[in-house]
Design a protein around this motif. Sequence first.
Motif, PDB file in Angstrom:
ATOM      1  N   CYS A   1     -19.792 -29.089   1.366  1.00 53.53           N
ATOM      2  CA  CYS A   1     -18.638 -29.059   0.739  1.00 53.53           C
ATOM      3  C   CYS A   1     -17.383 -29.476   1.605  1.00 53.53           C
ATOM      4  CB  CYS A   1     -18.630 -27.672   0.264  1.00 53.53           C
ATOM      5  SG  CYS A   1     -19.831 -27.482  -1.355  1.00 53.53           S
TER       6      CYS A   1
ATOM      7  N   ARG B   1     -14.455 -32.096   1.304  1.00 55.48           N
ATOM      8  CA  ARG B   1     -13.083 -31.807   0.973  1.00 55.48           C
ATOM      9  C   ARG B   1     -12.179 -32.728   2.107  1.00 55.48           C
ATOM     10  NH1 ARG B   1     -13.620 -26.884   1.103  1.00 55.48           N
ATOM     11  NH2 ARG B   1     -13.105 -26.318   3.218  1.00 55.48           N
TER      12      ARG B   1
ATOM     13  N   TYR C   1     -18.572 -16.243  -2.696  1.00 52.71           N
ATOM     14  CA  TYR C   1     -17.203 -16.001  -2.424  1.00 52.71           C
ATOM     15  C   TYR C   1     -16.668 -17.358  -1.722  1.00 52.71           C
ATOM     16  CZ  TYR C   1     -18.604 -11.295  -3.479  1.00 52.71           C
ATOM     17  OH  TYR C   1     -19.047 -10.165  -4.127  1.00 52.71           O
TER      18      TYR C   1
ATOM     19  N   THR D   1     -14.943 -21.218  -1.994  1.00 52.71           N
ATOM     20  CA  THR D   1     -14.112 -21.670  -3.074  1.00 52.71           C
ATOM     21  C   THR D   1     -14.526 -23.407  -3.015  1.00 52.71           C
ATOM     22  OG1 THR D   1     -12.218 -20.173  -2.624  1.00 52.71           O
ATOM     23  CG2 THR D   1     -11.768 -22.467  -4.043  1.00 52.71           C
ATOM     24  N   PRO D   2     -15.034 -23.850  -3.967  1.00 55.55           N
ATOM     25  CA  PRO D   2     -15.403 -22.774  -5.228  1.00 55.55           C
ATOM     26  C   PRO D   2     -16.857 -22.236  -5.098  1.00 55.55           C
ATOM     27  CG  PRO D   2     -16.214 -25.585  -5.260  1.00 55.55           C
ATOM     28  CD  PRO D   2     -15.295 -25.124  -4.084  1.00 55.55           C
ATOM     29  N   ALA D   3     -16.795 -21.408  -5.832  1.00 54.44           N
ATOM     30  CA  ALA D   3     -18.101 -20.472  -5.534  1.00 54.44           C
ATOM     31  C   ALA D   3     -19.277 -21.431  -6.003  1.00 54.44           C
ATOM     32  CB  ALA D   3     -18.272 -19.397  -6.790  1.00 54.44           C
TER      33      ALA D   3
ATOM     34  N   ARG E   1     -22.401 -21.320 -11.024  1.00 58.06           N
ATOM     35  CA  ARG E   1     -20.963 -20.970 -10.674  1.00 58.06           C
ATOM     36  C   ARG E   1     -20.235 -21.978 -10.633  1.00 58.06           C
ATOM     37  NH1 ARG E   1     -23.655 -17.959  -5.976  1.00 58.06           N
ATOM     38  NH2 ARG E   1     -24.335 -15.833  -6.683  1.00 58.06           N
ATOM     39  N   GLU E   2     -19.105 -22.311  -9.864  1.00 58.12           N
ATOM     40  CA  GLU E   2     -18.167 -23.392 -10.075  1.00 58.12           C
ATOM     41  C   GLU E   2     -18.518 -24.505  -9.489  1.00 58.12           C
ATOM     42  OE1 GLU E   2     -15.084 -20.992  -7.828  1.00 58.12           O
ATOM     43  OE2 GLU E   2     -14.513 -19.636  -9.699  1.00 58.12           O
ATOM     44  N   SER E   3     -19.130 -24.399  -8.415  1.00 63.02           N
ATOM     45  CA  SER E   3     -19.355 -25.700  -7.786  1.00 63.02           C
ATOM     46  C   SER E   3     -20.173 -26.864  -8.638  1.00 63.02           C
ATOM     47  CB  SER E   3     -20.229 -25.539  -6.346  1.00 63.02           C
ATOM     48  OG  SER E   3     -21.305 -25.051  -6.480  1.00 63.02           O
TER      49      SER E   3
ATOM     50  N   SER F   1     -18.489 -18.866 -13.392  1.00 61.24           N
ATOM     51  CA  SER F   1     -18.578 -18.006 -12.182  1.00 61.24           C
ATOM     52  C   SER F   1     -19.095 -16.696 -12.266  1.00 61.24           C
ATOM     53  CB  SER F   1     -16.861 -18.031 -11.621  1.00 61.24           C
ATOM     54  OG  SER F   1     -17.064 -17.334 -10.431  1.00 61.24           O
TER      55      SER F   1
ATOM     56  N   LYS G   1     -20.616 -13.498  -9.791  1.00 67.06           N
ATOM     57  CA  LYS G   1     -20.898 -13.131  -8.499  1.00 67.06           C
ATOM     58  C   LYS G   1     -21.927 -11.946  -8.464  1.00 67.06           C
ATOM     59  CE  LYS G   1     -15.985 -13.686  -7.220  1.00 67.06           C
ATOM     60  NZ  LYS G   1     -14.852 -13.258  -6.621  1.00 67.06           N
TER      61      LYS G   1
END
Length: 342
Positions: A260, A264, A287, A289-291, A332-334, A340, A342
């Motif tokens: 990731c 990026r 936790y 970003t993204p989760a 989750r978000e990825s 999402s 937790k």
Amino acid sequence: MKKNQATIKDIARQLGISYSTVSRALSPHASVLVKEKTRELVRQTAAEMDYSPNLMARGIVMGKTGTLGLLTYQIFQEMFGRQTDQILKEADEHDYQIMMGVASNRILQSSRDDRTTQIKQLISWGVDGLLIHMQGDAGESERILDAVKGRVPVVTLHYPAENQSGVVLDYVANFYEATEHLIKLGHEQIGFIGEDQNEASPVSAKGKGYLLAMQKHDLTPKSIPVSSICIEAGYREGKELGGRFTALVCRDDYTAIGVCRGLRESGICVPEDVAVVGSGDIDVAAYMTPALTTLVTPYEAIAQAAMDLMLEQLEEQDEPRQVTLKSHLVVRESCGSNKSEK
């Protein structure tokens, strides 16, 4: 000057009673044979004299020491630490103490010799049984059997071992599920970052799960070899991948986190341009970003199953057997499914 450790004979001499009475009073099984007043006096004196039992001597007399050996090959990464912690808790529930050995995590002849030495050392310390975190390389089962020589029961963890009880994670099913999740989201260009799925060793099971899912949906598989748990290796791959894939399945969370970051820095967004899935559910995964979408390893269930298998072996109730467990995918978000958790 080194202070000599207090013995049962020292306690007996202090109280003016027999050695056998002190031994029975301190035994978890024979203490009922001693009067309560005497039993409490012995225990109080033992505490005052800072007495601790000689486990090897007790093992010779009673046939067991109440200790188990745990051999692992990593303690500095969270996944191994969490598994070790669960084993310690589960052993304590059954009144067993754990003696640990940590060998090198590299699949080299020197590390294999190190693991063999550690197995023999743990046995020499009088452990009642061995819990061994498997590395998954070829010939590992045979080396363990040769080192143990039937002297104590063995329970293996994570990868299968021939002729030994063990708890196996179904990596094929786990990574099949992760890959198919991405396929159902509409991805077709999905890469796998991990061990070569064509290898015969158990560590290739993750890649095989990915491969089976791709083949089922008539998609072209593409693997990027990464043979160790390493954020830096994932980071390098992320920097070099460019736009070759729309989704990536990573062998573990550390690799996924590195990927990731590399993506990026290359101007590629997760999950808008590339969806990423990891494995292990380390604490930071929820936790970042993204989760991170990831496969959750059932550490507690593994420890419970391992202890059950060990007790079976210690009580000579059953022949060696394997227990297979699965991870579950936490979304989750990825991966871009707009969830999402937790």
